[in-house]
Design an enzyme around this catalytic site. Structure first.
Site, PDB file in Angstrom:
ATOM      1  N   ASP A  93       0.844  -1.204   0.000  1.00 15.25           N
ATOM      2  CA  ASP A  93       0.000   0.000   0.000  1.00 15.25           C
ATOM      3  C   ASP A  93       0.876   1.251   0.000  1.00 15.25           C
ATOM      4  O   ASP A  93       0.869   2.030   0.932  1.00 15.25           O
ATOM      5  CB  ASP A  93      -0.953   0.001   1.206  1.00 15.25           C
ATOM      6  CG  ASP A  93      -0.209   0.012   2.543  1.00 15.25           C
ATOM      7  OD1 ASP A  93       0.978  -0.394   2.589  1.00 15.25           O
ATOM      8  OD2 ASP A  93      -0.815   0.432   3.553  1.00 15.25           O
ATOM      9  N   HIS A 137      10.299   0.308   7.621  1.00  7.99           N
ATOM     10  CA  HIS A 137       9.671  -0.890   8.189  1.00  7.99           C
ATOM     11  C   HIS A 137       9.582  -2.031   7.174  1.00  7.99           C
ATOM     12  O   HIS A 137       9.996  -3.165   7.436  1.00  7.99           O
ATOM     13  CB  HIS A 137       8.244  -0.567   8.646  1.00  7.99           C
ATOM     14  CG  HIS A 137       8.111   0.461   9.699  1.00  7.99           C
ATOM     15  ND1 HIS A 137       8.460   0.240  11.008  1.00  7.99           N
ATOM     16  CD2 HIS A 137       7.636   1.734   9.643  1.00  7.99           C
ATOM     17  CE1 HIS A 137       8.208   1.327  11.724  1.00  7.99           C
ATOM     18  NE2 HIS A 137       7.706   2.242  10.921  1.00  7.99           N
TER      19      HIS A 137
END
Length: 325
Positions: free
Chosen positions: A14, A254
């Site tokens: 995303d 991340h």
């Protein structure tokens, strides 16, 4: 001796600044013949579905990989309207989408991500690794469409969760799990070997302004270098604003941890665990839990990363990305 086949990967994403860096790192392996990116499936998460689809298409176009299929996000009826535009920009790309070539994939005619996942796993059972760096909506939808389909993946590698670390969207929950905890619960129940890269390790992965300069030093005027420098500047600004890096001028990559696990596994230490996702709690929605007690762990379902060699990780990260400049 027969050489091992290169990994076939579906990236579920995303975009998202750190998603973009993860996609570019993966494309650096594809570019060198070290990985086969079968498809990118976009997800409603950091920003809206249409925007994540467009961003994935634009990055593939920028890097010459527009022939790779992009899956359209499975619609989600969420009881939250909170995304992460405040971290990633209105377009998920640090408000830089207008500086890139327009998307070459058509949202309206794209296959839905769950159909794409089901078709690829049925066509090549046991051969495809799913790297999920977003809410797990698409994977759960594929499992609902054909129960047992996720067992046909060679491996499922997830960036998500927080175990001995605070959350990043609530005191207890990490964004990808929190955004659709019901989907996360379905995925964790789908097999017994999910690999999880949680905030416990990703909070140590601070990509600094100095690293960005080192990455782009050889070709600072190139389109890729200019984009990455501008994206890094934007992400560093929001990371400092929201106190994500303890004042260090950098931002957390991340999602790139998933590729560190796949291609440089020596940089991570994992433990076997039973992972559960809180789907009902008023204050603990999306919390990931595992039993830390010293007792028999019956029927574990995951491998959870809890330590990372930061120096080794970034040595490889920067050098591999430099090849894309």
């Amino acid at each position: 001796m027969k050489l091992p086949a290169i990994p076939k990967i579906i990236l579920d994403t995303d975009p998202g600044g750190d998603d973009i860096f993860a996609l570019l790192w993966l494309l650096s392996f594809v570019n060198r013949g070290l990985a086969d990116l079968v498809a990118v499936t976009s997800v409603d998460g950091n920003v809206s579905a249409r925007k994540t689809f467009s961003s994935a298409s634009q990055i593939l176009g920028l890097t010459g990989f527009s022939h790779i299929e992009v899956g359209r996000p499975v619609p989600i009826k969420s009881d939250t309207n909170q995304d992460a535009e405040h971290i990633h920009g209105a377009d998920g790309m640090g408000n830089l989408s207008q500086t890139l070539p327009p998307p070459e994939h058509r949202y309206e005619s794209a296959r839905y991500a769950d159909d794409l996942i089901v078709d690829h796993l049925n066509a090549a059972p046991g051969e495809i690794t799913i790297v999920a760096i977003a809410p797990l909506t698409n994977l759960a939808a594929a499992e609902a469409k054909q129960p047992g389909i996720l067992k046909k993946a060679q491996e499922i590698v997830i960036m998500g969760g927080a175990f001995q670390s605070p959350g990043n969207v609530t005191p207890h929950a990490e964004f990808n799990i929190w955004f659709n905890p019901q989907a996360a619960a379905v995925v964790f129940d789908s097999r017994d070997d999910i690999v999880v890269l949680p905030l416990d390790v990703t909070r140590h992965l601070i990509f600094t302004a100095d690293m960005a300069q080192a990455l782009t030093r050889q070709h600072p005027d190139g389109k890729m270098a200019q984009f990455l420098l501008a994206l890094s500047d934007f992400m560093i600004g929001t990371a400092l604003q929201y106190r994500e890096t303890e004042g260090i001028p950098g931002f957390l990559v991340h999602d790139a941890a998933t590729l560190g696990y796949l291609f440089y596994p020596e940089t991570l230490l994992l433990r076997r665990a039973i992972v559960r996702v809180e789907t009902q709690g008023e204050w603990t929605r999306g919390q990931t839990l595992m039993d830390h007690r010293h007792r028999p762990q019956v029927n574990p379902n995951a491998w959870v990363a809890l330590q990372v060699d930061v120096r080794g990780f970034f040595t490889s990260f920067v050098e591999d990305l430099r090849a894309m400049m």
